[in-house]
Scaffold this motif. Structure first.
Motif, mmCIF file in Angstrom:
data_model
loop_
_atom_site.group_PDB
_atom_site.id
_atom_site.type_symbol
_atom_site.label_atom_id
_atom_site.label_comp_id
_atom_site.label_asym_id
_atom_site.label_seq_id
_atom_site.Cartn_x
_atom_site.Cartn_y
_atom_site.Cartn_z
ATOM 1 N N ILE A 58 0.871 -1.172 0.000
ATOM 2 C CA ILE A 58 0.000 0.000 0.000
ATOM 3 C C ILE A 58 0.903 1.215 0.000
ATOM 4 O O ILE A 58 1.787 1.352 0.840
ATOM 5 C CB ILE A 58 -0.917 0.018 1.246
ATOM 6 N N HIS A 59 0.695 2.087 -0.965
ATOM 7 C CA HIS A 59 1.554 3.267 -1.105
ATOM 8 C C HIS A 59 0.726 4.531 -0.902
ATOM 9 O O HIS A 59 -0.307 4.722 -1.546
ATOM 10 C CB HIS A 59 2.191 3.289 -2.491
ATOM 11 N N LEU A 60 1.181 5.385 -0.019
ATOM 12 C CA LEU A 60 0.540 6.667 0.245
ATOM 13 C C LEU A 60 1.589 7.758 0.060
ATOM 14 O O LEU A 60 2.618 7.756 0.733
ATOM 15 C CB LEU A 60 -0.026 6.680 1.662
ATOM 16 N N GLU A 61 1.320 8.667 -0.870
ATOM 17 C CA GLU A 61 2.281 9.719 -1.207
ATOM 18 C C GLU A 61 1.612 11.084 -1.145
ATOM 19 O O GLU A 61 0.485 11.257 -1.606
ATOM 20 C CB GLU A 61 2.839 9.488 -2.616
ATOM 21 N N VAL A 62 2.327 12.048 -0.581
ATOM 22 C CA VAL A 62 1.895 13.446 -0.600
ATOM 23 C C VAL A 62 3.035 14.262 -1.190
ATOM 24 O O VAL A 62 4.197 14.112 -0.792
ATOM 25 C CB VAL A 62 1.552 13.961 0.814
ATOM 26 N N ALA A 63 2.704 15.120 -2.153
ATOM 27 C CA ALA A 63 3.712 15.972 -2.778
ATOM 28 C C ALA A 63 3.231 17.416 -2.802
ATOM 29 O O ALA A 63 2.038 17.681 -2.966
ATOM 30 C CB ALA A 63 4.011 15.496 -4.200
ATOM 31 N N LYS A 64 4.174 18.348 -2.646
ATOM 32 C CA LYS A 64 3.835 19.777 -2.651
ATOM 33 C C LYS A 64 4.909 20.534 -3.419
ATOM 34 O O LYS A 64 6.093 20.427 -3.114
ATOM 35 C CB LYS A 64 3.725 20.298 -1.223
ATOM 36 N N LEU A 65 4.482 21.272 -4.440
ATOM 37 C CA LEU A 65 5.388 22.066 -5.251
ATOM 38 C C LEU A 65 5.070 23.543 -5.039
ATOM 39 O O LEU A 65 4.071 24.061 -5.556
ATOM 40 C CB LEU A 65 5.239 21.702 -6.733
ATOM 41 N N GLY A 66 5.907 24.196 -4.229
ATOM 42 C CA GLY A 66 5.684 25.600 -3.938
ATOM 43 C C GLY A 66 4.264 25.857 -3.452
ATOM 44 O O GLY A 66 3.707 25.103 -2.667
ATOM 45 N N SER A 68 1.892 26.272 -5.810
ATOM 46 C CA SER A 68 1.086 26.062 -7.011
ATOM 47 C C SER A 68 0.484 24.671 -7.143
ATOM 48 O O SER A 68 -0.566 24.503 -7.766
ATOM 49 C CB SER A 68 1.924 26.360 -8.255
ATOM 50 N N LEU A 69 1.133 23.655 -6.561
ATOM 51 C CA LEU A 69 0.687 22.288 -6.828
ATOM 52 C C LEU A 69 0.800 21.405 -5.590
ATOM 53 O O LEU A 69 1.820 21.417 -4.909
ATOM 54 C CB LEU A 69 1.543 21.690 -7.959
ATOM 55 N N SER A 95 -3.107 25.831 -7.387
ATOM 56 C CA SER A 95 -3.451 27.138 -6.809
ATOM 57 C C SER A 95 -4.634 27.043 -5.854
ATOM 58 O O SER A 95 -5.583 27.819 -5.916
ATOM 59 C CB SER A 95 -3.738 28.143 -7.930
ATOM 60 N N ASN A 96 -4.588 26.000 -5.015
ATOM 61 C CA ASN A 96 -5.569 25.743 -3.947
ATOM 62 C C ASN A 96 -6.952 25.320 -4.449
ATOM 63 O O ASN A 96 -7.909 25.287 -3.673
ATOM 64 C CB ASN A 96 -5.699 26.949 -3.010
#
Length: 231
Positions: A58-66, A68-69, A95-96
């Motif tokens: 089971i893979h859970l990933e969170v990513a945040k780019l600045g 904007s994303l 952009s939210n």
């Protein structure tokens, strides 16, 4: 983080913690928390892996780019000895605002398990205003895949409820199925369909493009092959 992403993360994490014999899967620390900076844009990625009865990974990933994303990505890869579909959910925030939301129970055979189909048909899926168009490789999904752009907070909440319903169906099916032998024809066929699923998911050029921008193409390919869709 966007509130809907946080809610979805907590919902999925609670479901993972409710599984029988759930335990963390080892991941190289370099891959569990990833950071990069390019032209004053910061990219953060956090990965968690788990294993439990009925699920090999089971893979859970969170990513945040600045600013904007933001991305939430989750896949439940079943143990091929069990006749279970692949649960997958992705939320993308630009952009939210939620720009894309997808959830599915994808078959690991020619079709979904017979006992699951009537339940999927009886689900009361809301009529969302802006359905998305699946990519060319989207044939790996089931006929019940939900791919949308929520237009308001109500649709966001309804989509969150749909994630929970799909997980409920998956986990109720897990209780009813028996494990086949690892070398049985059914188990091998299900593993081959998982490989097919992963192979086609790797065709997502948007994911590869973002990772390549920050880390280079070699790193991006390795991350996609070994972290996101290793089979």
């Amino acid at each position: 983080m966007n509130p809907l992403l946080l809610e979805a993360f907590e919902l999925i994490k609670n479901r993972i913690n409710s599984l029988t014999d759930v335990k963390p899967l080892y991941i190289d620390p370099k891959s569990s928390k990833i950071y990069s900076n390019l032209n004053e844009e910061e990219l953060f990625i956090i990965n968690e892996f788990f294993q439990a009865k009925g699920f090999r990974k089971i893979h859970l990933e969170v990513a945040k780019l600045g600013k904007s994303l933001e991305i939430l990505h989750c896949v439940f890869f079943p143990d091929p000895c069990y006749e279970l579909p692949i649960f997958g959910a992705d939320l993308v925030v630009n952009s939210n605002n939620i720009s894309a939301a997808i959830v599915d129970l994808s078959p690991v055979g020619k079709h979904l398990p017979d006992s699951l189909i009537p339940q999927m048909r009886s689900l009361k899926v809301p009529k969302f205003n802006e359905p998305g168009k699946l990519p060319e490789w989207g044939f790996i999904f089931s006929p019940y895949v939900c791919f949308i752009r929520p237009v308001d907070v109500l649709e966001e909440k309804l989509f969150l409820e749909l994630i929970d319903q799909y997980l409920s169906l998956l986990l109720s099916l897990l209780v009813r199925v028996d494990a086949d032998e690892i070398n049985s024809l059914d188990s091998m066929e299900r593993l081959n369909y998982q490989k097919r699923y992963c192979l086609n998911q790797k065709r997502n050029d948007k994911t590869r493009g973002i990772l390549t921008k920050f880390f280079g193409s070699r790193w991006a390919d390795e991350y996609i092959n070994k972290i996101l869709f290793e089979c």
